[in-house]
Design a protein around this motif. Structure first.
Motif, PDB file in Angstrom:
ATOM      1  N   ARG A 136       0.751  -1.380  -0.131  1.00  0.00           N
ATOM      2  CA  ARG A 136      -0.047   0.057   0.000  1.00  0.00           C
ATOM      3  C   ARG A 136       0.777   1.113  -0.269  1.00  0.00           C
ATOM      4  NH1 ARG A 136      -3.964  -0.341   4.751  1.00  0.00           N
ATOM      5  NH2 ARG A 136      -2.188  -1.339   5.793  1.00  0.00           N
ATOM      6  N   PRO A 137       0.377   2.431  -0.578  1.00  0.00           N
ATOM      7  CA  PRO A 137       1.196   3.610  -0.829  1.00  0.00           C
ATOM      8  C   PRO A 137       1.317   3.998   0.781  1.00  0.00           C
ATOM      9  CG  PRO A 137      -0.603   3.785  -2.278  1.00  0.00           C
ATOM     10  CD  PRO A 137      -0.810   2.293  -1.374  1.00  0.00           C
ATOM     11  N   VAL A 138       2.727   4.789   1.063  1.00  0.00           N
ATOM     12  CA  VAL A 138       2.808   4.988   2.635  1.00  0.00           C
ATOM     13  C   VAL A 138       1.740   5.909   3.038  1.00  0.00           C
ATOM     14  CG1 VAL A 138       4.518   6.895   1.785  1.00  0.00           C
ATOM     15  CG2 VAL A 138       4.851   5.599   4.017  1.00  0.00           C
ATOM     16  N   GLU A 139       1.261   6.911   2.258  1.00  0.00           N
ATOM     17  CA  GLU A 139       0.295   7.956   2.698  1.00  0.00           C
ATOM     18  C   GLU A 139      -0.768   7.325   3.206  1.00  0.00           C
ATOM     19  OE1 GLU A 139       0.126   7.692  -1.873  1.00  0.00           O
ATOM     20  OE2 GLU A 139       1.533   7.790  -0.319  1.00  0.00           O
TER      21      GLU A 139
END
Length: 222
Positions: free
Chosen positions: A211-214
């Protein structure tokens, strides 16, 4: 780190002992709670031992695939899931030809009774928190041991990647831990934390899908 995929398709070619020792050395460099260093690493390369372990591995894999591993995880591409399942089945069916296994173990050194220290601990935490601590002691001990093992395991996996070796961490063996320990003559008071197949890769290393870090950062609180 970004290409440290779980590599389950292995060539049957042996891995030199020197490289296996380098992997364990990398693990030993990991942190250890209170610097107790209660870990040991069982390294299996004997084909006869591997053949004895293969039926246990197959039972654990089949049990996993019948439960937690039997459905596509939320958000995962079904095609990617099918590729993962195919690799898991390949590893199951060819397990007896696995070049090497590394099993991280831990025996927590029993602390000496310290009544004065316990009194100071209660004074620092307070009565209510101390009671909660006592009730949660089993979980805390499990996490204490795990935190002294898994950072070293990650070191091992990264070292394998750097050497061009394929490896993946599994804990499926815990469903039959007693049988695994018997097969490897591991003492009853020693806990096992993973079974890590190691070998030369049949496939290619590639980017991990995460998943994207954000989406996983929560700042200053939940």
């Amino acid at each position: 780190m970004s290409t440290l995929r779980a590599m389950r398709r292995l060539k049957p070619d042996p891995v030199p002992d020197e490289l296996l020792e380098r992997l364990v050395q990398a693990a030993v460099w990991g942190p250890s709670g209170s610097n107790a260093q209660g870990y040991q690493y069982v390294v299996v390369t004997d084909p006869a031992v591997m053949a004895r372990l293969a039926p246990l591995w197959a039972r654990c894999v089949d049990a996993y695939m019948a439960t937690a591993g039997g459905a596509v995880p939320e958000g995962m591409d079904p095609a990617a899931y099918e590729r993962m399942v195919a690799a898991i089945r390949h590893q199951r069916d060819h397990f007896a030809r696995t070049p090497a296994l590394i099993i991280p173990c831990y025996r927590y050194p029993a602390p000496k009774p310290d009544v004065a220290g316990l009194k100071r601990s209660v004074a620092a935490l307070g009565a209510a928190a101390s009671l909660r601590l006592t009730r949660g002691q089993k979980r805390i001990m499990s996490l204490t041991e795990a935190s002294s093992v898994y950072p070293g395991v990650q070191n091992l996996l990264l070292a394998a990647r750097g050497l061009g070796l394929a490896a993946n961490i599994t804990i499926w063996h815990l469903m039959l831990e007693q049988e695994w320990k018997q097969a490897l003559a591991i003492p009853k008071d020693v806990k096992t934390f993973a079974v890590i197949p190691v070998g030369w890769p049949l496939g290619r290393f590639g980017p991990v899908r995460r998943r994207p870090v954000e989406r996983v950062i929560r700042r200053d609180g939940w």
